[in-house]
Enzyme design. Structure first.
Site, short mmCIF file in Angstrom:
data_model
loop_
_atom_site.label_atom_id
_atom_site.label_comp_id
_atom_site.label_asym_id
_atom_site.label_seq_id
_atom_site.Cartn_x
_atom_site.Cartn_y
_atom_site.Cartn_z
N SER A 153 -1.26 -4.55 7.48
CA SER A 153 -1.15 -4.12 8.88
C SER A 153 0.25 -4.31 9.46
O SER A 153 0.40 -4.66 10.63
CB SER A 153 -2.20 -4.83 9.74
N HIS B 222 -2.35 -4.00 -7.03
CA HIS B 222 -2.76 -3.92 -5.63
C HIS B 222 -4.22 -4.39 -5.50
O HIS B 222 -5.03 -4.13 -6.39
CB HIS B 222 -2.60 -2.48 -5.12
N LYS C 62 -1.05 5.24 -0.89
CA LYS C 62 -2.43 5.16 -1.38
C LYS C 62 -2.93 6.57 -1.72
O LYS C 62 -2.17 7.40 -2.20
CB LYS C 62 -3.32 4.44 -0.35
N GLY D 173 -5.33 -2.90 6.17
CA GLY D 173 -6.05 -1.79 6.82
C GLY D 173 -7.02 -2.24 7.89
O GLY D 173 -7.86 -1.47 8.35
N ASN E 114 3.37 2.38 0.77
CA ASN E 114 2.32 2.68 -0.21
C ASN E 114 1.41 3.72 0.41
O ASN E 114 0.65 3.42 1.33
CB ASN E 114 1.55 1.39 -0.52
N GLU F 165 -0.07 -9.88 -0.09
CA GLU F 165 -0.91 -9.06 0.79
C GLU F 165 -2.27 -9.74 0.93
O GLU F 165 -3.14 -9.57 0.07
CB GLU F 165 -1.12 -7.67 0.18
N GLU G 4 -6.61 -3.23 -3.94
CA GLU G 4 -7.61 -2.16 -4.06
C GLU G 4 -7.87 -1.83 -5.53
O GLU G 4 -8.99 -1.47 -5.90
CB GLU G 4 -7.13 -0.92 -3.28
#
Ligand code: 13P
Length: 258
Positions: free
Chosen positions: A215, A97, A13, A175, A11, A169, A99
């Site tokens: 990660s 996702h 992003k 991250g 991904n 996730e 985010e």
């Protein structure tokens, strides 16, 4: 029980302009071996999809969108539809996702509509779920994940669910450099597969691919892949570096075929 064919997905992003994406894709194409034991997918920003699709022709690497809107076309400024992704060369799409849930108001209900929009044209939805740090600390991990599954997959039939990939996730591991331990990840993956079994039966549950994300790096993919219910990874940061991503693909093959 035969293990499912793993998927390693990158991904990207909101990283990489078209020219930068082209460079990364060319490097990846030469580094990722032409093997059939693991599926590989990259999801660049929309503006790079077509250039990446062109470079990926003749390679085993699949292309995915990072999101889609549920209408086919219309006055929806800024949005991208399933047929647009397909025409750009995608056969995967990431949906829900964390985010997007955090910054763009996505809910389990919008995730559900997007899954329903992706399926008819043959896009494989990679549906993201996972708890926040506060939710984990207050022991709500399973109830949060269960609600995301119940509401996100509402109305999805057992035929349709076989085309869906789930990505667990944990938000606190994205991250941050904090990876869930293999046991923490396996425990939630097992819970997700158990939920699938209750909802769709044993054979469907055994076939559903469940990825881990948060990660993931060359250093931890091998251990993650040894866990019974982990079928691959959704990789953020490490997918932006061709050497790291190719190493993750290679190490996942070794772990899967050990
Ligand atoms: P990182 O691998 O950078 O933690 O990102 C994970 C992720 O969000 C993939 O979708």
């Amino acid at each position: 029980m035969a293990k499912r064919k793993p998927l390693i997905a990158g991904n990207w992003k909101m990283y990489k302009t078209g020219p930068q994406a082209a460079e990364l894709t060319s490097r990846l194409k030469s580094l990722v071996p032409d093997i059939m034991d693991v599926d590989v997918m990259v999801a660049p920003p929309f503006t790079a999809l077509e250039v990446v699709a062109g470079i990926l022709k003749g390679s085993v690497i699949h292309l995915g969108g990072q999101d889609l809107f549920w209408e086919v076309e219309g006055a929806y400024t800024g949005e991208i539809s399933a047929p647009m992704l397909e025409a750009a060369g995608c056969n995967y799409v990431i949906i829900g996702h964390s985010e997007r849930r955090q910054y763009f108001g996505e809910t389990n209900a919008t995730v559900n509509r997007k899954i329903q929009a992706a399926l008819p044209g043959g896009l494989i939805p990679v549906v993201c779920i996972g708890e926040s740090e506060a939710e984990r600390e207050s022991n709500e991990t399973f109830s949060v994940v269960q609600k995301q599954l119940e509401e996100g997959l509402e109305g999805i039939t057992s035929d349709e669910i076989q085309k869906v990939t789930v990505a667990y996730e944990p938000v606190w591991a994205i991250g941050t450099g904090k990876t869930a331990t293999t046991d923490q990840a396996q425990e939630v993956h097992q819970f997700i597969r158990g939920w699938m079994e209750t909802a769709y039966g044993n054979s469907v549950a055994n076939d559903v691919r469940i990825l881990y994300g948060g990660s993931v790096k060359p250093e931890n993919i091998g251990d993650l892949m040894t866990m019974a219910d982990i079928d691959g990874a959704l990789v953020g940061g490490a997918s932006l570096d061709a050497d790291s991503f190719a190493a993750i693909v290679r190490l996942s093959i070794n772990a899967a075929t050990d």
